[in-house]
Design a protein around this motif. Structure first.
Motif, PDB file in Angstrom:
ATOM      1  N   LEU A 141      -9.700 -16.831 -14.221  1.00  0.00           N
ATOM      2  CA  LEU A 141      -9.689 -17.713 -13.060  1.00  0.00           C
ATOM      3  C   LEU A 141     -10.991 -17.670 -12.266  1.00  0.00           C
ATOM      4  O   LEU A 141     -11.300 -18.594 -11.526  1.00  0.00           O
ATOM      5  N   TYR A 158     -10.170 -19.964  -6.418  1.00  0.00           N
ATOM      6  CA  TYR A 158      -9.510 -18.703  -6.739  1.00  0.00           C
ATOM      7  C   TYR A 158     -10.216 -17.496  -6.114  1.00  0.00           C
ATOM      8  O   TYR A 158      -9.672 -16.399  -6.102  1.00  0.00           O
ATOM      9  N   GLU A 184      -1.005 -19.398  -8.697  1.00  0.00           N
ATOM     10  CA  GLU A 184      -1.990 -18.675  -7.890  1.00  0.00           C
ATOM     11  C   GLU A 184      -2.514 -19.561  -6.758  1.00  0.00           C
ATOM     12  O   GLU A 184      -2.728 -19.094  -5.633  1.00  0.00           O
TER      13      GLU A 184
END
Length: 287
Positions: free
Chosen positions: A5, A119, A149
């Motif tokens: 990520l 992220y 997320e």
């Protein structure tokens, strides 16, 4: 396919693509900045109605986090409405332009812009439970591999009782592409539920049909509705509103027709939704 990520080809390719789009978009009629210079805004009708619905008394004193803000046109629109805004985007040219424009129109004290992959947000903006509103609209999660997320990041930033406003293209429309069918209708191209990215080489840009991008490889993900809504709930948020719309603020297909105020829709019947919006709240809201 395992996705990191915080880096890798997906992020590099997408960022290079969006870096190149910044001057293209600034030169296009699609992104008209003049209303911002007049102290007004450029929010599309769906988002503006959503903000008015959530904050009918205005945005004075409201602190907003705008994720994936591009060069900040919507962020600055919210600032012109009285909000204090933090915009975050992974494109350095976009963030530099957002900062420049904030200074030009005199809202820099209330409009801060941060360069970061979404992220990495909690590493570059370590302010949990500090925002009344997280705002993210149009062409956002399709570039992200991990929606759970994303939802956890949103929940982490919202104050008790704070709310998310999210609007994006509808995944039922994203299964189609092109104009090869009868009457120029788009044809089925992509599965509705596919955990793997579509890696595309497309030099076109929605804001300027004449441009041919050099950094044309992108990684894009399909996120079904149950994934998005389920991720928000799993992050501890309550989904307060879910609305489907038959318009989008760009020409999603060649057959889509202008419907006023920069919106496009089907030429006749409402064949299927083109966009949707979600309002979700963190625990603690009164009323």
């Amino acid at each position: 396919m395992t996705i990191d990520l915080r880096g890798g080809d997906w992020l590099d390719d997408n960022r290079s693509n969006w870096d190149e789009r910044v001057p293209v978009h600034l030169a296009s009629d699609f992104y008209d900045q003049e209303p911002l210079r007049r102290g007004q805004g450029v929010l599309d009708p769906i988002a503006r109605a959503g903000i008015d619905r959530l904050h009918p008394n205005g945005l004075e004193g409201i602190r907003v986090l705008h994720l994936q803000c591009h060069f900040g046109s919507d962020s600055l629109s919210l600032a012109n409405l009285g909000a204090s805004v933090v915009g975050l985007d992974f494109s350095r040219p976009a963030v530099e332009e957002a900062r420049r424009m904030a200074t030009e129109i005199g809202v820099a004290p209330r409009a801060r812009f941060i360069e970061a992959n979404v992220y990495d947000a909690r590493h570059v903006l370590p302010e949990p439970e500090s925002f009344d509103l997280v705002f993210t609209t149009w062409g956002t999660i399709g570039w992200l591999p991990d929606v759970p997320e994303w939802a956890r990041i949103i929940a982490w930033y919202l104050k008790p009782g704070g709310r998310l406003y999210f609007a994006d293209g509808h995944p039922s429309a994203y299964v189609f592409d092109g104009a090869d069918g009868p009457g120029g209708m788009p044809t089925f191209q992509y599965p509705y539920a596919n955990p793997q990215p579509d890696i595309l080489d497309d030099p076109s840009d929605y804001a300027d049909p004449e441009v041919e991008l050099q950094n044309c490889r992108t990684w894009e993900w399909m996120h079904p509705l149950d994934e998005v809504l389920g991720s928000l709930r799993a992050a501890g948020l309550t989904v307060d509103e879910f609305t489907e719309h038959y318009q989008v603020p760009w020409q999603i297909f060649p057959i889509a027709e202008p419907q006023g105020e920069g919106m496009f829709g089907w030429p006749a019947e409402r064949w299927l939704p083109l966009s949707y919006e979600v309002v979700a709240s963190a625990p603690g809201r009164n009323g």
